[in-house]
Design an enzyme around this catalytic site. Structure first.
Site, PDB file in Angstrom:
ATOM      1  N   GLU A  99     -12.817   4.178 -11.379  1.00 50.22           N
ATOM      2  CA  GLU A  99     -13.034   3.203 -12.460  1.00 50.22           C
ATOM      3  C   GLU A  99     -14.318   2.390 -12.305  1.00 50.22           C
ATOM      4  OE1 GLU A  99      -9.442   0.897 -12.698  1.00 50.22           O
ATOM      5  OE2 GLU A  99      -8.175   2.657 -12.827  1.00 50.22           O
TER       6      GLU A  99
ATOM      7  N   GLU B 166      -2.161  10.115 -13.341  1.00 48.36           N
ATOM      8  CA  GLU B 166      -1.506   8.855 -13.746  1.00 48.36           C
ATOM      9  C   GLU B 166      -0.850   8.924 -15.119  1.00 48.36           C
ATOM     10  OE1 GLU B 166      -4.047   5.445 -13.029  1.00 48.36           O
ATOM     11  OE2 GLU B 166      -5.064   6.430 -11.361  1.00 48.36           O
TER      12      GLU B 166
HETATM   13  O1  9MR Z   1       0.560   1.472 -10.508  1.00 46.12           O
HETATM   14  C1  9MR Z   1      -0.180   0.850  -9.490  1.00 46.12           C
HETATM   15  C2  9MR Z   1       0.452  -0.447  -9.108  1.00 46.12           C
HETATM   16  O2  9MR Z   1       1.717  -0.214  -8.538  1.00 46.12           O
HETATM   17  C3  9MR Z   1      -0.432  -1.192  -8.127  1.00 46.12           C
HETATM   18  O3  9MR Z   1       0.116  -2.457  -7.888  1.00 46.12           O
HETATM   19  C4  9MR Z   1      -1.834  -1.335  -8.688  1.00 46.12           C
HETATM   20  C5  9MR Z   1      -2.769  -1.995  -7.704  1.00 46.12           C
HETATM   21  O4  9MR Z   1      -2.855  -1.240  -6.538  1.00 46.12           O
HETATM   22  O5  9MR Z   1      -2.360  -0.067  -9.044  1.00 46.12           O
HETATM   23  C6  9MR Z   1      -1.609   0.614  -9.991  1.00 46.12           C
HETATM   24  O6  9MR Z   1      -2.184   1.882 -10.235  1.00 46.12           O
HETATM   25  C7  9MR Z   1      -3.449   1.876 -10.874  1.00 46.12           C
HETATM   26  C8  9MR Z   1      -4.241   3.019 -10.300  1.00 46.12           C
HETATM   27  O7  9MR Z   1      -4.348   2.900  -8.922  1.00 46.12           O
HETATM   28  C9  9MR Z   1      -5.613   3.124 -10.938  1.00 46.12           C
HETATM   29  N1  9MR Z   1      -5.534   3.187 -12.374  1.00 46.12           N
HETATM   30  C10 9MR Z   1      -4.736   2.161 -13.001  1.00 46.12           C
HETATM   31  C11 9MR Z   1      -3.347   2.101 -12.389  1.00 46.12           C
HETATM   32  C12 9MR Z   1      -2.502   1.045 -13.069  1.00 46.12           C
HETATM   33  O8  9MR Z   1      -3.024  -0.215 -12.830  1.00 46.12           O
END
Ligand code: 9MR
Length: 447
Positions: free
Chosen positions: A254, A360
């Protein structure tokens, strides 16, 4: 009646008796022993069936017959009437649906075929085959996991349906590098060890992400050069620890700013310069040359400006052979983005000869906050969207396929409700771990 006629008579009686036993549904202990005309060579036809421990849809059969050297033999697994030649060593067969199947081994003996059948019970989801089976082994089925959700029913679903794991958060920098000067791999190791023990690939997520920077690193008082060394050492240490176990990595995650589509002004850019992405991928390539390196981002289906910005980053990396694939995060909704928009990121990836990761995946059913429980109608709309996503993925040329990863198991475990501050049911399993309609949609789309 002479001796030969007597033998033929008894053989007829025996075969009739045997056919009757078969029509009764097969029996694990059936074993045929026929003495040939001269009473010389005993033929004993039998086989073993083993159901795979990691994939309950997969069996392996092994012909243990004696006295059949030089005779043709073949298998029937009865799912589609196919006849499979029996060759040396065990044979593998993967069913696509649960059910009771009669497995038959037929030996073409000089005086007529000899067949032995056994029933094998294939269990799976009521809705059909396991996801990883429905992919026809042309790509992996991925699931986001946490180290405290790897046992019990979670484990049962994982081993049945998935062969690629992504840590939902425990392999990020803010988790592994909580304290300056000390790396903590406890949770990450638990996930990697689990994957290795269960023959699953691990997708490493993620090395460099503006949203998972440990506090101390944000406040790092050393020079830019020292900062860069920190990042390089981090990437190198983590990747080398898991080399051979973690097959692929999202190196930078990102990097594009919403709206402007410029590079985010993250601490990595500020400290390491505009070419920080190139630097990070170079460190990653050097650390584990066998790892498959991805760039991963969201909204790159419908936001064509962001998609172009992403492919510009990707092209830069490609010019130095530093990237192998694109991860398009699939945080989508039941009615958005369109099929054509999803296809566009596939086309851009495939035309560059890169691997495509649908990462995802979750499918929101309540983006407008107009329902208070998952309605039948919305569940069906979600199923249709899941089917569409699966169809698009399935149609990718095999060499560009990688994995389709679901971002969590049960709706209650999803990041979506907390993030959006409203109810959501974006995932693929009910609270009792049974598959939702959205799961059926995936299976339908893979067909
Ligand atoms: O789903 C993930 C959540 O449980 C975590 O708290 C968060 C921070 O680490 O990250 C979320 O996953 C993200 C992913 O790593 C990158 N793309 C967006 C996802 C949703 O925020």
């Amino acid at each position: 009646m002479n001796r030969k006629s007597l033998i033929k008579y008894f053989r007829l009686i025996f075969l009739l008796l045997f056919s009757f036993m078969l029509s009764c549904g097969g029996d694990d202990d059936i074993n045929v022993v026929i003495i040939d005309d001269e009473g010389e060579t005993p033929i004993s036809v039998d086989f073993d069936i083993i159901v795979s421990e990691t994939n309950t849809f997969e069996i392996s059969v092994n012909n243990t017959s004696t006295g059949i050297t030089g005779l043709n033999s073949y298998w029937q697994f009865t799912e589609n009437g196919e006849v499979v030649p029996d060759v040396a060593g065990p044979e593998r067969h993967v069913y696509t649906m649960s059910g009771d199947y009669l497995v038959t081994l037929t030996v073409e003996a000089p005086d007529g075929d000899i067949a032995v059948s056994k029933t094998v019970i294939i269990t799976g989801t009521d809705e059909g085959p396991a996801l990883k089976v429905a992919t026809n082994n042309t790509f992996s089925m991925g699931m986001a996991v946490r180290s405290d959700r790897l046992t019990g029913s979670h484990n049962a679903v994982l081993v049945r349906e998935f062969n690629n794991l992504t840590a939902e958060f425990e392999m990020k920098m803010d988790q592994i590098y909580k304290t300056e000067g000390s790396l903590d791999f406890t949770a990450a190791d638990a996930i990697v060890d689990y994957g290795v023990a269960n023959n699953m690939d691990i997708h490493g997520h993620t090395l460099v992400w503006h949203n998972s920077i440990p506090g101390w690193m944000n406040n790092f008082s050393g020079t830019d050069e020292e900062f860069e060394t920190l990042v390089k050492d981090y990437i190198t240490t983590v990747m080398q620890r898991y080399a051979g176990k973690v097959r692929s990595w999202d190196v930078v995650n990102e990097a594009i700013e919403d709206g402007s589509n410029n590079l985010r002004n993250s601490i990595f850019r500020v400290r390491m310069g505009d070419d920080y992405i190139q630097k990070c991928y170079q460190y990653a390539r050097d650390a584990d040359p066998n790892a498959i390196l991805f760039y991963n981002d969201y909204n790159v289906t419908f936001d064509s400006g962001k998609q172009s910005a992403m492919f510009a980053i990707v092209d830069d990396l490609m010019s130095n052979n530093l990237i192998d694939g694109v991860g398009a995060q699939m945080h989508i909704a039941y009615d958005f983005p369109s099929k054509a928009q999803i296809q566009s990121v596939v086309d851009g990836t495939v035309s560059r000869g890169l691997k495509m990761h649908f990462a995802e995946l979750d499918i929101r059913v309540n983006p407008n906050n107009d329902i208070t429980s998952l309605t039948e109608q919305r569940a069906i709309a979600q199923q249709n969207k899941a089917k569409e996503v699966a169809e698009i993925y399935n149609a990718i040329p095999d060499e560009n396929k990688f994995a389709l990863t679901l971002w969590g198991m049960r709706d209650s475990e999803s990041w979506l409700p907390a993030f959006w501050g409203q109810p959501e049911w974006g995932l693929f399993y009910n609270e009792d771990f049974t598959p939702k309609k959205s799961h059926t949609g995936l299976i339908e789309g893979f067909r």
